[in-house]
Scaffold this motif. Structure first.
Motif, short mmCIF file in Angstrom:
data_model
loop_
_atom_site.label_atom_id
_atom_site.label_comp_id
_atom_site.label_asym_id
_atom_site.label_seq_id
_atom_site.Cartn_x
_atom_site.Cartn_y
_atom_site.Cartn_z
N PHE A 106 -22.20 35.50 -1.02
CA PHE A 106 -22.47 34.20 -1.61
C PHE A 106 -23.38 34.33 -2.83
CE2 PHE A 106 -22.90 29.77 -1.99
CZ PHE A 106 -24.23 29.49 -2.21
N ILE B 224 -19.84 20.21 -3.63
CA ILE B 224 -20.00 21.05 -2.44
C ILE B 224 -20.77 20.29 -1.37
CG2 ILE B 224 -21.20 23.11 -1.58
CD1 ILE B 224 -20.42 24.49 -4.23
N LEU C 188 -20.16 19.84 2.49
CA LEU C 188 -21.01 20.65 3.36
C LEU C 188 -21.61 19.82 4.48
CD1 LEU C 188 -22.09 23.66 3.40
CD2 LEU C 188 -24.20 22.70 2.49
N ASP D 274 -19.60 19.88 7.58
CA ASP D 274 -19.76 21.14 8.30
C ASP D 274 -21.09 21.14 9.04
OD1 ASP D 274 -20.84 24.26 7.99
OD2 ASP D 274 -18.70 24.11 8.42
N ARG E 264 -21.76 21.36 13.10
CA ARG E 264 -22.41 22.53 13.69
C ARG E 264 -23.71 22.21 14.41
NH1 ARG E 264 -20.59 27.57 11.53
NH2 ARG E 264 -19.35 27.18 9.66
N MET F 31 -29.86 27.13 8.48
CA MET F 31 -28.47 27.37 8.85
C MET F 31 -27.68 28.04 7.74
SD MET F 31 -25.80 24.45 10.14
CE MET F 31 -26.58 24.16 11.72
N TYR F 32 -27.88 27.56 6.50
CA TYR F 32 -27.01 28.01 5.42
C TYR F 32 -27.60 29.11 4.55
CZ TYR F 32 -23.97 24.24 6.74
OH TYR F 32 -23.14 23.43 7.46
N ASP G 233 -23.14 30.54 6.72
CA ASP G 233 -23.13 30.95 5.31
C ASP G 233 -21.72 31.24 4.83
OD1 ASP G 233 -23.63 32.91 7.30
OD2 ASP G 233 -23.87 34.43 5.76
N ALA H 67 -19.26 29.21 5.40
CA ALA H 67 -18.84 27.90 4.93
C ALA H 67 -19.30 27.69 3.49
CB ALA H 67 -19.39 26.81 5.83
N LEU H 68 -20.51 28.15 3.20
CA LEU H 68 -21.05 28.00 1.85
C LEU H 68 -20.19 28.76 0.85
CD1 LEU H 68 -24.91 28.30 1.40
CD2 LEU H 68 -23.37 26.52 0.57
N PHE H 69 -19.82 30.01 1.19
CA PHE H 69 -19.01 30.80 0.27
C PHE H 69 -17.65 30.15 0.05
CE2 PHE H 69 -16.99 34.06 -1.99
CZ PHE H 69 -15.76 34.31 -1.40
#
Lengths: 180, 158
Positions: free
Chosen positions: A19, A51, A55, A58, A62, A85-86, B3, B5-7
């Motif tokens: 990423f 995004i 997001l 999601d 989650r 989380m991200y 992460d 999902a972010l990508f």
């Protein structure tokens, strides 16, 4: 063999590096496409918004986060659940305004800038501006209009990276947000 | 993994962003593909460096391709390549029957023509990774039915 041993432990780290590197390639391309840093900043914010509106779905799927009752609770969820989380980090929440409608997120480290240095000719570039767009887009989908902006950035020589969040208003209509 | 999902969201937004700022037409489409491929190339270079810093030296070309199909693919796309074929003369075909960047697209034929937009970055990723392992290549991709994808790697002799 050594290749085998790496697979388990390294795999998670590699995902976040994918990423980070992809984001770096994107910023590089935007700097080529646009003539000045302000336009790049706007485009990063816009892409982040798109995004963010996705997001949040999601995130809600989650996590077990229910409805936030006030902006303080929202701040806690952003810092302790969503960022964890991200991005694998937990920013500090600080600098609340007396009215409780503004706060700062202090990022001790920012994984987006792991391999990054800013050249002199991009002094106005807000490298991680995608994050501001993501926050704005995500919160808009849960009926909160906010302003998010970087006020300190380690890439520019500041000691920490700081995102200032300001509550603007609760969004009353329930129409889905369109893309910018 | 969150992460991931972010990508995925970032990749889709990159594709969308590149095409949004472009005009219609064959030439412009080629330019968009090139732009996405170049971004993937740079990421592939960086990623393979991070990935192989502690691994043993590769035996040969086939050993490198197997690494791409197993370890590299698993890290980036969460599964191994389903099938690797070669003519032993520098051409390799990597078949992924459920390619991660395509599974969120409709499986029907309606959007088949758009598939190449979502493959360009990965072609660059492969080419960039191979480049930093000392292999110069041309990578093309082809989809005949979603979400299966074939990447053809043509290794160029220096």
């Amino acid at each position: 063999m050594s290749r085998q041993a790496n697979r388990g432990t390294e795999s998670k780290k590699m995902s976040s590096e994918l990423f980070t590197l992809t984001y770096g390639a994107l910023v590089t391309q935007l700097c080529k496409d646009y003539e000045n840093d302000e336009d790049v900043n706007k485009q990063l914010d816009r892409m982040g918004y798109n995004i963010g509106v996705r997001l949040i779905e999601d995130f809600l799927a989650r996590s077990n986060v229910g409805r936030c009752h006030d902006f303080r609770e929202t701040a806690d969820v952003i810092a302790k659940v969503a960022f964890k989380m991200y991005l694998g980090i937990t920013p500090s929440i600080t600098n609340w305004s007396p009215a409780g409608d503004e706060f700062s997120l202090i990022l001790e480290n920012n994984p987006l800038v792991d391999f990054v240095e800013l050249p002199d000719n991009h002094s106005a570039l807000i490298y991680s501006n995608l994050l501001c767009g993501v926050l704005r887009g995500a919160l808009e989908m849960v009926q909160m209009a906010v302003e998010a902006k970087f006020v300190q950035d380690t890439l520019k020589g500041d000691g920490v990276t700081e995102i200032r969040m300001r509550f603007i208003r609760r969004i009353e209509d329930n129409l889905p947000a369109g893309e910018e | 993994m969150a992460d991931e999902a972010l990508f995925l969201l970032l990749h889709n937004e990159m594709v969308s962003g590149v095409y949004k700022s472009a005009e219609q037409g064959e030439v412009e489409n080629g330019r968009c593909i090139t732009k996405l491929e170049n971004m993937g190339f740079r990421v592939g270079q960086g990623l393979i460096e991070r990935f192989t810093k502690d691994t043993a030296r590769f035996k040969d070309e086939l050993d490198i391709m197997k690494f791409i199909c197993k370890d590299f693919w698993t890290t980036v796309f969460k599964k191994q390549i389903d099938n690797l074929r070669t003519n032993h003369q520098g051409i390799y075909v990597l078949q992924d029957n459920k390619f991660r960047l395509l599974i969120q697209l409709s499986a029907g034929k309606q959007y088949l023509e758009h598939a190449s937009k979502y493959l360009a970055f990965t072609c660059g990723l492969i080419r960039g990774g191979l480049s930093n392992l000392g292999i110069k290549s041309i990578v093309t991709a082809e989809v005949s039915s979603m979400p299966a994808c074939k990447f053809q790697v043509m290794i160029q002799k220096l």
